[in-house]
Design a protein around this motif. Structure first.
Motif, PDB file in Angstrom:
ATOM      1  N   ALA A  78      43.941 -69.077 -47.573  1.00 13.65           N
ATOM      2  CA  ALA A  78      45.365 -69.552 -47.931  1.00 13.65           C
ATOM      3  C   ALA A  78      44.875 -71.320 -48.037  1.00 13.65           C
ATOM      4  O   ALA A  78      45.701 -71.523 -49.206  1.00 13.65           O
ATOM      5  CB  ALA A  78      46.919 -69.795 -46.949  1.00 13.65           C
ATOM      6  N   THR A  79      44.206 -72.158 -46.812  1.00 18.18           N
ATOM      7  CA  THR A  79      44.357 -73.097 -47.165  1.00 18.18           C
ATOM      8  C   THR A  79      42.814 -74.207 -47.733  1.00 18.18           C
ATOM      9  O   THR A  79      42.348 -75.079 -48.073  1.00 18.18           O
ATOM     10  CB  THR A  79      44.302 -74.346 -45.848  1.00 18.18           C
ATOM     11  OG1 THR A  79      43.180 -73.658 -45.286  1.00 18.18           O
ATOM     12  CG2 THR A  79      45.881 -73.394 -45.433  1.00 18.18           C
ATOM     13  N   GLY A  80      42.010 -73.078 -48.245  1.00 18.26           N
ATOM     14  CA  GLY A  80      40.612 -73.730 -48.133  1.00 18.26           C
ATOM     15  C   GLY A  80      39.772 -74.180 -46.978  1.00 18.26           C
ATOM     16  O   GLY A  80      39.125 -75.106 -47.281  1.00 18.26           O
ATOM     17  N   CYS A  81      40.503 -74.576 -46.326  1.00 17.40           N
ATOM     18  CA  CYS A  81      39.752 -75.568 -44.657  1.00 17.40           C
ATOM     19  C   CYS A  81      38.364 -75.491 -44.844  1.00 17.40           C
ATOM     20  O   CYS A  81      37.504 -73.970 -44.787  1.00 17.40           O
ATOM     21  CB  CYS A  81      40.288 -75.285 -43.641  1.00 17.40           C
ATOM     22  SG  CYS A  81      40.186 -73.854 -42.896  1.00 17.40           S
ATOM     23  N   SER A  82      37.812 -77.000 -44.240  1.00 19.35           N
ATOM     24  CA  SER A  82      36.105 -76.413 -43.850  1.00 19.35           C
ATOM     25  C   SER A  82      36.099 -75.939 -42.255  1.00 19.35           C
ATOM     26  O   SER A  82      35.064 -75.533 -41.700  1.00 19.35           O
ATOM     27  CB  SER A  82      35.923 -77.666 -43.804  1.00 19.35           C
ATOM     28  OG  SER A  82      36.470 -79.259 -42.988  1.00 19.35           O
ATOM     29  N   LYS A  83      37.209 -75.550 -41.731  1.00 16.66           N
ATOM     30  CA  LYS A  83      36.862 -75.233 -39.771  1.00 16.66           C
ATOM     31  C   LYS A  83      38.714 -75.279 -39.222  1.00 16.66           C
ATOM     32  O   LYS A  83      39.420 -75.439 -39.880  1.00 16.66           O
ATOM     33  CB  LYS A  83      36.419 -76.693 -39.114  1.00 16.66           C
ATOM     34  CG  LYS A  83      36.684 -76.543 -37.314  1.00 16.66           C
ATOM     35  CD  LYS A  83      34.810 -75.847 -37.446  1.00 16.66           C
ATOM     36  CE  LYS A  83      34.653 -75.594 -35.802  1.00 16.66           C
ATOM     37  NZ  LYS A  83      34.902 -74.679 -35.780  1.00 16.66           N
ATOM     38  N   ILE A  84      38.089 -73.457 -39.072  1.00 20.56           N
ATOM     39  CA  ILE A  84      38.693 -73.037 -38.058  1.00 20.56           C
ATOM     40  C   ILE A  84      39.351 -73.265 -36.259  1.00 20.56           C
ATOM     41  O   ILE A  84      37.808 -73.096 -36.177  1.00 20.56           O
ATOM     42  CB  ILE A  84      39.412 -71.192 -38.525  1.00 20.56           C
ATOM     43  CG1 ILE A  84      39.883 -71.088 -39.985  1.00 20.56           C
ATOM     44  CG2 ILE A  84      40.676 -70.501 -36.671  1.00 20.56           C
ATOM     45  CD1 ILE A  84      41.094 -71.355 -40.021  1.00 20.56           C
ATOM     46  N   ASN A  85      40.067 -73.914 -35.797  1.00 19.83           N
ATOM     47  CA  ASN A  85      40.375 -74.497 -34.376  1.00 19.83           C
ATOM     48  C   ASN A  85      40.840 -73.949 -33.932  1.00 19.83           C
ATOM     49  O   ASN A  85      42.044 -73.330 -34.177  1.00 19.83           O
ATOM     50  CB  ASN A  85      40.869 -75.827 -34.096  1.00 19.83           C
ATOM     51  CG  ASN A  85      39.741 -77.023 -34.458  1.00 19.83           C
ATOM     52  OD1 ASN A  85      40.011 -77.460 -34.515  1.00 19.83           O
ATOM     53  ND2 ASN A  85      38.697 -76.649 -35.056  1.00 19.83           N
ATOM     54  N   ILE A  86      40.870 -72.328 -32.744  1.00 17.77           N
ATOM     55  CA  ILE A  86      41.290 -71.517 -32.193  1.00 17.77           C
ATOM     56  C   ILE A  86      41.479 -72.328 -30.503  1.00 17.77           C
ATOM     57  O   ILE A  86      39.980 -72.531 -29.750  1.00 17.77           O
ATOM     58  CB  ILE A  86      40.883 -70.612 -31.882  1.00 17.77           C
ATOM     59  CG1 ILE A  86      40.836 -70.042 -33.580  1.00 17.77           C
ATOM     60  CG2 ILE A  86      41.830 -69.408 -31.510  1.00 17.77           C
ATOM     61  CD1 ILE A  86      39.855 -68.218 -33.869  1.00 17.77           C
ATOM     62  N   GLY A  87      42.487 -71.765 -30.222  1.00 19.54           N
ATOM     63  CA  GLY A  87      42.853 -72.526 -28.731  1.00 19.54           C
ATOM     64  C   GLY A  87      44.333 -71.863 -27.801  1.00 19.54           C
ATOM     65  O   GLY A  87      44.723 -71.800 -28.502  1.00 19.54           O
ATOM     66  N   ARG A  94      53.715 -73.118 -20.594  1.00 16.78           N
ATOM     67  CA  ARG A  94      52.701 -72.218 -19.701  1.00 16.78           C
ATOM     68  C   ARG A  94      53.168 -70.641 -20.681  1.00 16.78           C
ATOM     69  O   ARG A  94      51.767 -69.904 -20.617  1.00 16.78           O
ATOM     70  CB  ARG A  94      53.761 -71.830 -18.380  1.00 16.78           C
ATOM     71  CG  ARG A  94      53.615 -72.893 -17.207  1.00 16.78           C
ATOM     72  CD  ARG A  94      52.244 -73.597 -17.423  1.00 16.78           C
ATOM     73  NE  ARG A  94      51.604 -72.230 -16.429  1.00 16.78           N
ATOM     74  CZ  ARG A  94      50.709 -72.608 -15.269  1.00 16.78           C
ATOM     75  NH1 ARG A  94      51.400 -74.890 -14.926  1.00 16.78           N
ATOM     76  NH2 ARG A  94      50.156 -72.246 -14.769  1.00 16.78           N
ATOM     77  N   GLN A  95      54.158 -70.041 -20.790  1.00 16.87           N
ATOM     78  CA  GLN A  95      54.166 -68.288 -21.973  1.00 16.87           C
ATOM     79  C   GLN A  95      52.729 -68.340 -22.805  1.00 16.87           C
ATOM     80  O   GLN A  95      52.224 -69.468 -23.605  1.00 16.87           O
ATOM     81  CB  GLN A  95      55.104 -68.463 -22.432  1.00 16.87           C
ATOM     82  CG  GLN A  95      55.621 -67.534 -23.531  1.00 16.87           C
ATOM     83  CD  GLN A  95      55.916 -67.045 -24.345  1.00 16.87           C
ATOM     84  OE1 GLN A  95      56.602 -68.320 -25.392  1.00 16.87           O
ATOM     85  NE2 GLN A  95      57.358 -66.302 -23.974  1.00 16.87           N
ATOM     86  N   LEU A  96      51.579 -67.740 -22.371  1.00 18.69           N
ATOM     87  CA  LEU A  96      50.584 -67.186 -22.942  1.00 18.69           C
ATOM     88  C   LEU A  96      51.139 -67.887 -25.151  1.00 18.69           C
ATOM     89  O   LEU A  96      51.768 -66.839 -25.552  1.00 18.69           O
ATOM     90  CB  LEU A  96      50.371 -66.359 -23.334  1.00 18.69           C
ATOM     91  CG  LEU A  96      48.594 -65.611 -24.115  1.00 18.69           C
ATOM     92  CD1 LEU A  96      47.133 -66.965 -23.698  1.00 18.69           C
ATOM     93  CD2 LEU A  96      47.806 -64.045 -23.748  1.00 18.69           C
ATOM     94  N   HIS A  97      50.572 -68.172 -25.717  1.00 20.81           N
ATOM     95  CA  HIS A  97      50.150 -68.244 -26.700  1.00 20.81           C
ATOM     96  C   HIS A  97      48.733 -69.091 -27.381  1.00 20.81           C
ATOM     97  O   HIS A  97      48.274 -69.720 -26.846  1.00 20.81           O
ATOM     98  CB  HIS A  97      51.457 -69.525 -27.881  1.00 20.81           C
ATOM     99  CG  HIS A  97      51.200 -70.844 -26.966  1.00 20.81           C
ATOM    100  ND1 HIS A  97      51.671 -71.634 -25.509  1.00 20.81           N
ATOM    101  CD2 HIS A  97      51.379 -71.267 -27.858  1.00 20.81           C
ATOM    102  CE1 HIS A  97      51.145 -72.612 -25.489  1.00 20.81           C
ATOM    103  NE2 HIS A  97      50.770 -73.318 -26.431  1.00 20.81           N
ATOM    104  N   ILE A  98      48.538 -68.661 -28.658  1.00 22.15           N
ATOM    105  CA  ILE A  98      47.174 -69.022 -29.701  1.00 22.15           C
ATOM    106  C   ILE A  98      47.370 -69.686 -30.717  1.00 22.15           C
ATOM    107  O   ILE A  98      47.957 -69.963 -31.463  1.00 22.15           O
ATOM    108  CB  ILE A  98      46.287 -67.930 -29.508  1.00 22.15           C
ATOM    109  CG1 ILE A  98      46.510 -66.066 -28.316  1.00 22.15           C
ATOM    110  CG2 ILE A  98      44.927 -67.991 -30.736  1.00 22.15           C
ATOM    111  CD1 ILE A  98      45.879 -67.185 -27.069  1.00 22.15           C
ATOM    112  N   HIS A  99      47.075 -70.652 -30.232  1.00 16.62           N
ATOM    113  CA  HIS A  99      47.127 -71.992 -31.924  1.00 16.62           C
ATOM    114  C   HIS A  99      45.416 -71.660 -32.695  1.00 16.62           C
ATOM    115  O   HIS A  99      44.529 -71.160 -31.922  1.00 16.62           O
ATOM    116  CB  HIS A  99      46.384 -73.076 -31.140  1.00 16.62           C
ATOM    117  CG  HIS A  99      48.190 -73.606 -29.982  1.00 16.62           C
ATOM    118  ND1 HIS A  99      49.053 -74.130 -31.034  1.00 16.62           N
ATOM    119  CD2 HIS A  99      48.007 -73.715 -29.424  1.00 16.62           C
ATOM    120  CE1 HIS A  99      49.384 -74.819 -29.571  1.00 16.62           C
ATOM    121  NE2 HIS A  99      49.002 -74.284 -28.840  1.00 16.62           N
ATOM    122  N   VAL A 100      46.092 -71.697 -34.151  1.00 17.32           N
ATOM    123  CA  VAL A 100      44.403 -70.908 -35.407  1.00 17.32           C
ATOM    124  C   VAL A 100      44.866 -72.602 -35.893  1.00 17.32           C
ATOM    125  O   VAL A 100      46.464 -72.826 -36.934  1.00 17.32           O
ATOM    126  CB  VAL A 100      45.452 -69.751 -35.966  1.00 17.32           C
ATOM    127  CG1 VAL A 100      44.174 -70.020 -37.239  1.00 17.32           C
ATOM    128  CG2 VAL A 100      45.132 -68.852 -34.089  1.00 17.32           C
TER     129      VAL A 100
END
Length: 139
Positions: A78-87, A94-100
């Motif tokens: 969707a974005t054509g970005c050069s890098k995906i960061n996942i954390g 504290r609630q489990l959640h994942i950043h993309v």
């Protein structure tokens, strides 16, 4: 109760305030961070009282990995970005959640992390709608 929301599950108030619902996946609610500096998705497994990845049952761990994969691929498309960061930090929420997060050379914080860099810049409603639809289409 919202469609897809699991019994006994409550979304952390900070996640609700800082992001918008995008869609329901099999395990997670997929949300978009309301910060126009970076296209940024958040996956929230619908399991009550889970703070860490290792607290999920093995099948849920596998499902989460699959959902992270499809979210990351859709965001890249969707974005054509050069890098995906996942954390998955969880130091504040504290609630489990994942950043993309979609990153590109020259973005607001490149090459550093997105956390702690300046102030959030909320999307205009039309912008948020456009990027949400682009990501949904990519999924």
């Amino acid at each position: 109760m919202l469609p897809g929301l699991r019994a006994g599950f409550t979304l952390d108030a900070r996640l609700e305030a800082d992001s918008e619902h995008l869609m329901w996946l099999g395990l997670c609610e997929l949300r978009i961070m309301n910060d126009s500096r970076w296209p940024w998705l958040i996956l929230v497994p619908q399991r009550p009282d889970v703070e860490e990845l290792h607290e999920l049952k093995p099948l849920d761990q596998a499902m989460l990995t699959f959902e992270i994969d499809i979210a990351a691929k859709a965001l890249k498309k969707a974005t054509g970005c050069s890098k995906i960061n996942i954390g998955a930090l969880g130091n504040i929420v504290r609630q489990l959640h994942i950043h993309v997060v979609a990153r590109s050379e020259g973005d607001a914080g490149w090459p550093g992390p997105v956390w702690g860099h300046g102030l959030r810049e909320p999307y205009q409603r039309a912008q948020l709608h456009r990027i949400a639809e682009t990501i949904r289409a990519a999924l």
